[in-house]
Design a protein around this motif. Structure first.
Motif, short mmCIF file in Angstrom:
data_model
loop_
_atom_site.label_atom_id
_atom_site.label_comp_id
_atom_site.label_asym_id
_atom_site.label_seq_id
_atom_site.Cartn_x
_atom_site.Cartn_y
_atom_site.Cartn_z
N PRO A 1 57.47 84.73 -19.24
CA PRO A 1 57.73 85.51 -18.03
C PRO A 1 57.23 84.81 -16.77
CG PRO A 1 56.69 86.85 -19.71
CD PRO A 1 56.66 85.43 -20.20
N GLY A 2 58.09 84.74 -15.77
CA GLY A 2 57.71 84.19 -14.49
C GLY A 2 57.61 82.69 -14.42
N LEU A 3 57.98 81.98 -15.47
CA LEU A 3 57.84 80.53 -15.49
C LEU A 3 59.20 79.88 -15.37
CD1 LEU A 3 55.88 78.12 -15.97
CD2 LEU A 3 56.42 78.32 -18.38
N ALA A 4 59.31 78.92 -14.48
CA ALA A 4 60.57 78.18 -14.31
C ALA A 4 60.27 76.70 -14.35
CB ALA A 4 61.25 78.56 -13.02
N ILE A 5 61.23 75.92 -14.82
CA ILE A 5 61.08 74.48 -14.90
C ILE A 5 62.15 73.85 -14.02
CG2 ILE A 5 61.22 72.48 -16.41
CD1 ILE A 5 60.15 74.19 -18.65
N SER A 6 61.78 72.82 -13.29
CA SER A 6 62.75 72.17 -12.40
C SER A 6 63.89 71.56 -13.20
CB SER A 6 62.07 71.12 -11.55
OG SER A 6 61.54 70.10 -12.34
N ASN A 7 65.07 71.65 -12.67
CA ASN A 7 66.26 71.13 -13.31
C ASN A 7 66.53 69.73 -12.75
OD1 ASN A 7 68.63 70.71 -14.61
ND2 ASN A 7 69.75 72.34 -13.59
N LEU A 8 65.87 68.74 -13.30
CA LEU A 8 65.98 67.37 -12.80
C LEU A 8 66.74 66.47 -13.78
CD1 LEU A 8 62.33 66.93 -11.49
CD2 LEU A 8 64.36 67.52 -10.16
N GLY A 9 67.36 67.05 -14.78
CA GLY A 9 68.10 66.26 -15.75
C GLY A 9 67.20 65.51 -16.72
N VAL A 10 65.96 65.94 -16.85
CA VAL A 10 65.04 65.32 -17.81
C VAL A 10 64.57 66.41 -18.77
CG1 VAL A 10 64.28 63.52 -16.25
CG2 VAL A 10 63.05 65.68 -16.30
N SER A 11 63.86 66.02 -19.78
CA SER A 11 63.38 67.00 -20.75
C SER A 11 62.37 67.95 -20.10
CB SER A 11 62.72 66.30 -21.93
OG SER A 11 61.49 65.74 -21.53
N ALA A 12 62.23 69.13 -20.70
CA ALA A 12 61.28 70.12 -20.18
C ALA A 12 59.87 69.56 -20.15
CB ALA A 12 61.34 71.38 -21.03
N ALA A 13 59.52 68.72 -21.12
CA ALA A 13 58.18 68.15 -21.18
C ALA A 13 57.90 67.23 -20.00
CB ALA A 13 57.98 67.40 -22.49
N GLY A 14 58.92 66.64 -19.42
CA GLY A 14 58.73 65.73 -18.31
C GLY A 14 58.97 66.36 -16.96
N SER A 15 59.28 67.64 -16.92
CA SER A 15 59.60 68.32 -15.67
C SER A 15 58.37 68.93 -15.03
CB SER A 15 60.61 69.44 -15.93
OG SER A 15 61.82 68.91 -16.41
N THR A 16 58.50 69.24 -13.77
CA THR A 16 57.49 69.99 -13.05
C THR A 16 57.74 71.47 -13.32
OG1 THR A 16 57.42 68.33 -11.33
CG2 THR A 16 56.61 70.50 -10.75
N TYR A 17 56.67 72.23 -13.45
CA TYR A 17 56.85 73.67 -13.66
C TYR A 17 56.00 74.44 -12.67
CZ TYR A 17 52.27 74.00 -15.82
OH TYR A 17 50.93 73.96 -16.04
N PHE A 18 56.36 75.68 -12.48
CA PHE A 18 55.54 76.59 -11.70
C PHE A 18 55.63 77.96 -12.32
CE2 PHE A 18 58.91 78.91 -9.63
CZ PHE A 18 59.97 78.03 -9.65
N ALA A 19 54.60 78.76 -12.12
CA ALA A 19 54.57 80.11 -12.67
C ALA A 19 53.83 81.02 -11.70
CB ALA A 19 53.86 80.12 -14.02
N TYR A 20 54.43 82.15 -11.42
CA TYR A 20 53.75 83.19 -10.64
C TYR A 20 53.10 84.13 -11.62
CZ TYR A 20 56.46 81.58 -6.64
OH TYR A 20 57.00 80.81 -5.65
N ARG A 21 51.81 84.46 -11.40
CA ARG A 21 51.10 85.35 -12.30
C ARG A 21 50.30 86.37 -11.50
NH1 ARG A 21 49.05 82.30 -17.41
NH2 ARG A 21 49.63 84.26 -18.32
N CYS A 22 50.24 87.58 -12.01
CA CYS A 22 49.45 88.64 -11.41
C CYS A 22 48.13 88.76 -12.18
CB CYS A 22 50.20 89.96 -11.46
SG CYS A 22 51.69 89.97 -10.45
#
Length: 83
Positions: free
Chosen positions: A54-75
């Motif tokens: 929940p609340g987590l997205a990974i940048s769509n840079l055409g690379v694997s999820a492990a190599g991507s930048t991620y961000f998450a909003y948390r309460c």
């Protein structure tokens, strides 16, 4: 959660996780969760890929999820940092 709730932004990627950034404090958990979901939806609508967490997205840079930048909003309860 009861009382004030804070919205945090966590980021990370190949270089590791960054310190969480405090976004705003809300009077209730419902308001914080609504803002978390709104912000996540905006990023997803701009081409980011949402993951199963929940609340987590990974940048769509055409690379694997492990190599991507991620961000998450948390309460979290005011006065504490999210895990």
């Amino acid at each position: 959660m009861t009382g004030k709730v804070t919205l945090w932004l966590r980021t990370g990627g190949m270089r590791g996780e960054q310190e969480p950034i405090l976004i705003q404090t809300y009077e209730s958990e419902e308001k914080c969760l609504a803002e978390r979901d709104r912000r996540t939806a905006v990023h997803v609508s701009q081409g980011m890929q949402q993951t199963s967490q929940p609340g987590l997205a990974i940048s769509n840079l055409g690379v694997s999820a492990a190599g991507s930048t991620y961000f998450a909003y948390r309460c979290a309860p005011a006065g504490t940092r999210p895990p």
